[in-house]
Motif scaffolding. Structure first.
Motif, PDB file in Angstrom:
ATOM      1  N   SER A 137       0.826  -1.202   0.000  1.00  0.00           N
ATOM      2  CA  SER A 137       0.000   0.000   0.000  1.00  0.00           C
ATOM      3  C   SER A 137       0.862   1.254   0.000  1.00  0.00           C
ATOM      4  O   SER A 137       2.055   1.215   0.312  1.00  0.00           O
ATOM      5  N   ASP A 164       3.383  -5.580  -7.119  1.00  0.00           N
ATOM      6  CA  ASP A 164       2.468  -6.396  -6.323  1.00  0.00           C
ATOM      7  C   ASP A 164       1.569  -5.461  -5.529  1.00  0.00           C
ATOM      8  O   ASP A 164       1.810  -5.159  -4.374  1.00  0.00           O
ATOM      9  N   THR A 165       0.567  -4.958  -6.208  1.00  0.00           N
ATOM     10  CA  THR A 165      -0.442  -4.123  -5.579  1.00  0.00           C
ATOM     11  C   THR A 165      -1.757  -4.394  -6.297  1.00  0.00           C
ATOM     12  O   THR A 165      -1.823  -5.297  -7.140  1.00  0.00           O
ATOM     13  N   THR A 166      -2.793  -3.641  -5.973  1.00  0.00           N
ATOM     14  CA  THR A 166      -4.099  -3.917  -6.564  1.00  0.00           C
ATOM     15  C   THR A 166      -4.722  -2.627  -7.102  1.00  0.00           C
ATOM     16  O   THR A 166      -4.170  -1.538  -6.952  1.00  0.00           O
ATOM     17  N   GLY A 167      -5.890  -2.780  -7.719  1.00  0.00           N
ATOM     18  CA  GLY A 167      -6.673  -1.636  -8.152  1.00  0.00           C
ATOM     19  C   GLY A 167      -6.012  -0.833  -9.256  1.00  0.00           C
ATOM     20  O   GLY A 167      -5.232  -1.338 -10.068  1.00  0.00           O
ATOM     21  N   PRO A 183      -1.768 -10.756  -8.467  1.00  0.00           N
ATOM     22  CA  PRO A 183      -2.982 -10.669  -7.644  1.00  0.00           C
ATOM     23  C   PRO A 183      -3.375 -12.059  -7.152  1.00  0.00           C
ATOM     24  O   PRO A 183      -3.038 -13.069  -7.787  1.00  0.00           O
ATOM     25  N   ASN A 184      -4.057 -12.157  -6.005  1.00  0.00           N
ATOM     26  CA  ASN A 184      -4.670 -13.439  -5.679  1.00  0.00           C
ATOM     27  C   ASN A 184      -6.002 -13.528  -6.431  1.00  0.00           C
ATOM     28  O   ASN A 184      -6.414 -12.577  -7.091  1.00  0.00           O
ATOM     29  N   HIS A 186      -9.034 -13.489  -5.483  1.00  0.00           N
ATOM     30  CA  HIS A 186     -10.043 -12.524  -5.053  1.00  0.00           C
ATOM     31  C   HIS A 186      -9.742 -11.132  -5.627  1.00  0.00           C
ATOM     32  O   HIS A 186     -10.644 -10.434  -6.097  1.00  0.00           O
ATOM     33  N   GLU A 187      -8.473 -10.741  -5.583  1.00  0.00           N
ATOM     34  CA  GLU A 187      -8.084  -9.432  -6.112  1.00  0.00           C
ATOM     35  C   GLU A 187      -8.290  -9.351  -7.622  1.00  0.00           C
ATOM     36  O   GLU A 187      -8.687  -8.303  -8.153  1.00  0.00           O
ATOM     37  N   GLU A 190     -11.904  -8.732  -8.231  1.00  0.00           N
ATOM     38  CA  GLU A 190     -12.265  -7.348  -7.926  1.00  0.00           C
ATOM     39  C   GLU A 190     -11.815  -6.400  -9.031  1.00  0.00           C
ATOM     40  O   GLU A 190     -12.495  -5.417  -9.333  1.00  0.00           O
ATOM     41  N   LEU A 191     -10.666  -6.681  -9.644  1.00  0.00           N
ATOM     42  CA  LEU A 191     -10.162  -5.824 -10.712  1.00  0.00           C
ATOM     43  C   LEU A 191     -11.165  -5.713 -11.862  1.00  0.00           C
ATOM     44  O   LEU A 191     -11.312  -4.664 -12.481  1.00  0.00           O
TER      45      LEU A 191
END
Length: 306
Positions: A137, A164-167, A183-184, A186-187, A190-191
């Motif tokens: 983050s 290694d982050t999301t969104g 991403p895992n 779940h991530e 969500e993407l």
């Protein structure tokens, strides 16, 4: 050289107790303070694999000094940027009988414009053959463009990068062709605002990240193992047998195993094998996995084309 960037590191205060009873006084069975942060975990696994890395990030205040003292115990090469506000503390609560992990993460320091620029200037020495791992983050006052600015800078200097982050912070870097994204499942869902019905759908959406520019996509799936998706093929690593003790750092360990092995071999399949071993070995450990545990788990993992 591999550089790991932990923008918002922490002191991880890990507490273990039988049960967590909210609204009551709880007493721990044991506790430990660890230097935390996704990039820090990557560097620590690199150390176990005898691969050189330099850990970068922001640290500040009394907690920042304590963080550096804890980190010094692991003999890592570091080059942190000092900031005026305090490094955060994260609390990790492991309720053994309830089989639950609860995390309370601090927000971290606000980074000034001058502190941000000092960090960026510190990347001038990154160049050909280097890999930069950006993980975790962002601090307050750093928007999603921070990772993008770093990616543009180090790529222009000849280095590869892993994010290694999301969104949106992840999506924005894809046109610059990151070496790997992780991403895992779940991530990943969500993407793209979807729900996966089966493994094939996970692979389909992983390929969308390739279409947007990623070179390799790693998908961690907890007890269902992990996937490596490339332009033409997809591979699966089985989940080895073992008791999950602490899942914190497992994904970071996977990145470390992949990045370190890829730098030495340029073989994505072998890199995936080592990454899966490092990830599971850490999940089976109280802290980041040691080399002996990684070697033990490596023998249990099979890579199959799917």
């Amino acid at each position: 050289m591999i550089y790991t960037i932990t923008v918002n590191p922490s002191i991880d205060y890990v507490l273990q107790l039988k049960n967590l009873n909210t609204g009551e006084v709880n007493r721990t069975q044991n506790d430990v303070k660890l230097p935390g942060g996704k990039g820090i975990n990557v560097s620590r696994i690199m150390k176990e694999l005898k691969i050189d890395s330099t850990a970068l990030g922001f640290v500040g205040g009394a907690t920042g000094s304590m963080f550096l003292e804890l980190l010094a115990q692991h003999n890592l090469k570091t080059a942190f940027t000092k900031v005026s506000e305090d490094t955060r503390i994260n609390v990790k609560i492991n309720a053994v009988d309830q089989k639950e992990e609860t995390e309370i993460n601090g927000a971290g320091p606000a980074i000034t414009t001058d502190e941000r620029q000092k960090f960026i200037d510190g990347l001038d020495g990154v160049g050909d053959g280097d890999i930069v791992v950006m993980a975790g983050s962002l601090c307050k006052n750093l928007d999603a463009s921070f990772y993008l600015d770093i990616a543009k800078k180090i790529q222009a200097q000849g280095a590869e990068f892993i994010i290694d982050t999301t969104g949106q912070a992840l999506l924005d870097t894809l046109p610059l062709h990151p070496l790997v994204v992780k991403p895992n499942h779940h991530e990943l869902a969500e993407l793209f605002d979807v729900e996966f019905k089966d493994q094939q759908e996970i692979i389909t959406y992983a390929r969308k990240l390739l279409e947007k520019g990623a070179k390799h996509v790693l998908i961690s799936m907890a007890g269902d193992g992990a996937l490596l998706v490339t332009k033409d093929k997809a591979y699966k690593a089985n989940a080895p047998k073992g008791t999950v003790i602490n899942s914190v750092g497992a994904g970071d360990s996977m990145i470390a195993g992949f990045a370190g092995t890829f730098m030495e071999t340029k073989d994505p399949i072998e890199s995936f094998h080592m990454g899966a071993a490092c990830g599971s070995a850490t999940a089976f450990s109280q802290d980041i996995a040691v080399k002996e545990k990684i070697d033990e788990v490596y023998k249990q993992i099979n890579i199959t084309e799917v």
